[in-house]
Scaffold this motif. Structure first.
Motif, short mmCIF file in Angstrom:
data_model
loop_
_atom_site.label_atom_id
_atom_site.label_comp_id
_atom_site.label_asym_id
_atom_site.label_seq_id
_atom_site.Cartn_x
_atom_site.Cartn_y
_atom_site.Cartn_z
N THR A 51 89.61 57.22 64.94
CA THR A 51 88.92 58.01 63.92
C THR A 51 88.29 57.07 62.91
N ARG A 52 87.13 57.43 62.49
CA ARG A 52 86.41 56.68 61.46
C ARG A 52 85.55 57.67 60.70
N ALA A 53 85.16 57.28 59.53
CA ALA A 53 84.26 58.13 58.74
C ALA A 53 82.88 58.18 59.41
N ARG A 54 82.09 59.10 58.98
CA ARG A 54 80.74 59.26 59.51
C ARG A 54 79.97 57.94 59.37
N PHE A 56 80.43 55.06 60.93
CA PHE A 56 81.26 53.86 60.94
C PHE A 56 81.51 53.32 62.34
N LYS A 58 81.87 54.91 65.66
CA LYS A 58 82.68 55.52 66.73
C LYS A 58 81.97 55.42 68.08
#
Length: 100
Positions: A51-54, A56, A58
């Protein structure tokens, strides 16, 4: 397994073109994540959620993992100058192309 049976199956991750394109851009090497995956691939912790922030990375992470483990292509040359190689040099040939 019989070759005619193998030919009937389509590789899900058939190539490394997406990762090649990423390497041609301003790529930040995050292949160290693969060493974490290699340690947990046959353990009870083999299910990993990245999971990563928008915005970032993925998709780039998924393309990197695809290129590293895919049986549908040979990605050894793509990884020779990246962070993952010193960490996994002894297992590199065994791990690259591990899955389809």
């Amino acid at each position: 397994m019989n070759q005619s049976i193998i030919d009937k199956f389509m590789f899900v991750n058939k190539d490394n073109d997406a990762f090649k394109n990423v390497l041609r851009s301003n790529y930040v090497d995050k292949t160290g994540l693969i060493s974490v995956l290699n340690k947990s691939i046959n353990s009870e912790y083999r299910f990993i959620c990245v999971t990563r922030a928008r915005r970032f990375g993925k998709s780039v992470t998924a393309q990197t993992i695809n290129a590293y483990y895919s049986k549908g292509c040979n990605s050894k040359d793509l990884f020779t100058n990246l962070e993952i190689i010193p960490k996994t040099l002894s297992n590199f040939s065994r791990r690259v192309g591990l899955v389809n």
